[in-house]
Design a protein around this motif. Structure first.
Motif, mmCIF file in Angstrom:
data_model
loop_
_atom_site.group_PDB
_atom_site.id
_atom_site.type_symbol
_atom_site.label_atom_id
_atom_site.label_comp_id
_atom_site.label_asym_id
_atom_site.label_seq_id
_atom_site.Cartn_x
_atom_site.Cartn_y
_atom_site.Cartn_z
ATOM 1 N N ASN A 273 0.848 -1.196 0.000
ATOM 2 C CA ASN A 273 0.000 0.000 0.000
ATOM 3 C C ASN A 273 0.885 1.248 0.000
ATOM 4 N N VAL A 274 0.427 2.274 -0.711
ATOM 5 C CA VAL A 274 1.229 3.506 -0.840
ATOM 6 C C VAL A 274 1.444 4.154 0.526
ATOM 7 N N ASP A 275 0.434 4.077 1.427
ATOM 8 C CA ASP A 275 0.542 4.718 2.735
ATOM 9 C C ASP A 275 1.216 3.837 3.780
ATOM 10 N N ASP A 276 1.520 2.600 3.454
ATOM 11 C CA ASP A 276 2.139 1.679 4.428
ATOM 12 C C ASP A 276 3.639 1.895 4.402
ATOM 13 N N THR A 277 4.107 2.954 5.080
ATOM 14 C CA THR A 277 5.530 3.320 5.080
ATOM 15 C C THR A 277 6.376 2.275 5.791
#
Length: 311
Positions: A273-277
């Motif tokens: 996921n793009v927000d799962d840093t």
């Protein structure tokens, strides 16, 4: 008593048979003659048994009749005893009623004697009271003379009863007025006490609310001071949060770029996921670790090749 006829006849038959069989003489007759004799004996035994049975039945009937007669006599005797007991109870009841009546008459006589004594005492008391009233009349005759003089001098009242009635009316009115005045005095005192109590209670309540108001004002000042301090703290937190939010955004962008540089995939089923840093950093760490292992292996191979062979 119940008699078992079967046992009785069996016993009698066995006795006759034992008498017949106990003959010790030698019997030289033939079997048929012996059989006829036995049948004859059996018939005689049957006749004797029937006779004894009839006799027994007659005795049994006689005993039954005797028992019924005894039962009737017993019932008559019971009736006689009941009648005798009833007669004795009636005599006892009459005697008890007579004694109660005599006792009641004696009690009535004693009561009449007490009433006579009480009447004598009442007569004596009335005579004494009559003498007292006569003495009071003699003493109060002067008041009657005074009333007669008032009637003669007054044209408003024609009889002594009218004068006395008017006087009683005035006395009654005076008593009512005094009673009303006393009630008003008590009501005034009660209302005064109630007013003083109410003023005292209101004063206490007012003092309590003043103290409460002062306490609340102090608390308000404290809360306002704390609110100003927290407002300043909140402004600082907002400023710091804005900086940290900007820094966090930059970190996420850099991390995402590094993840793409490591050929990382985002947005698909197998991607991150793009927000799962955190997952992206984990992938980057594994990628760097793999590359470090490869470099280490290459260096190890290069070192091994640079060493000359023993051949």
């Amino acid at each position: 008593m119940t008699v078992n006829l079967e046992d009785y006849f069996r016993t009698v038959f066995e006795e006759h048979l034992s008498v017949s069989v106990s003959v010790p003489e030698v019997d030289l007759r033939t079997g048929a003659t012996h059989l006829l004799d036995k049948q004859k004996e059996i018939k005689q035994m049957d006749t004797a048994l029937r006779t004894q049975k009839d006799t027994f039945e007659l005795k049994k009937e006689s005993l039954r009749q005797r028992k019924e007669e005894l039962k009737k006599k017993e019932e008559k005797l019971k009736d006689s005893l009941l009648q005798f007991d009833k007669f004795v109870q009636e005599n006892d009841a009459k005697k008890a009623r007579g004694m109660k009546k005599a006792e009641a008459e004696r009690a009535v006589l004693r009561e009449r004697e007490r009433e006579v004594q009480q009447l004598q005492r009442n007569i004596a008391a009335l005579l004494a009271k009559k003498e007292q009233l006569q003495a009071r009349v003699s003493r109060n005759r002067i008041y009657w003379s005074f009333i007669e003089k008032v009637l003669k001098s007054s044209k408003k009242f024609e009889e002594a009863g009218q004068l006395i009635g008017r006087f009683d009316t005035l006395l009654c009115t005076r008593e009512k007025l005094l009673k009303r005045q006393s009630e008003l005095e008590r009501e005034r005192e009660s209302e005064g006490v109630e007013l003083r109590r109410y003023l005292s209670e209101r004063g206490s309540v007012l003092l309590h609310y003043n103290n409460k108001l002062s306490q609340l004002q102090t608390e308000l000042d404290t809360v306002l001071s704390q609110a100003l301090r927290w407002e300043s703290t909140w402004n600082h937190i907002q400023a710091t949060a804005a900086k940290e939010t900007l820094l966090l955004g930059q970190i996420k962008v850099v991390t995402l770029n590094l993840y793409h540089m490591t050929s990382g995939v985002t947005g698909r089923t197998e991607g991150v996921n793009v927000d799962d840093t955190l997952e992206q950093l984990d992938k980057i760490q594994r990628y760097l670790q793999d590359r470090a292992d490869i470099v280490h292996d290459l260096r190890s191979d290069a070192g091994n090749k640079s060493i000359p062979s023993d051949e």
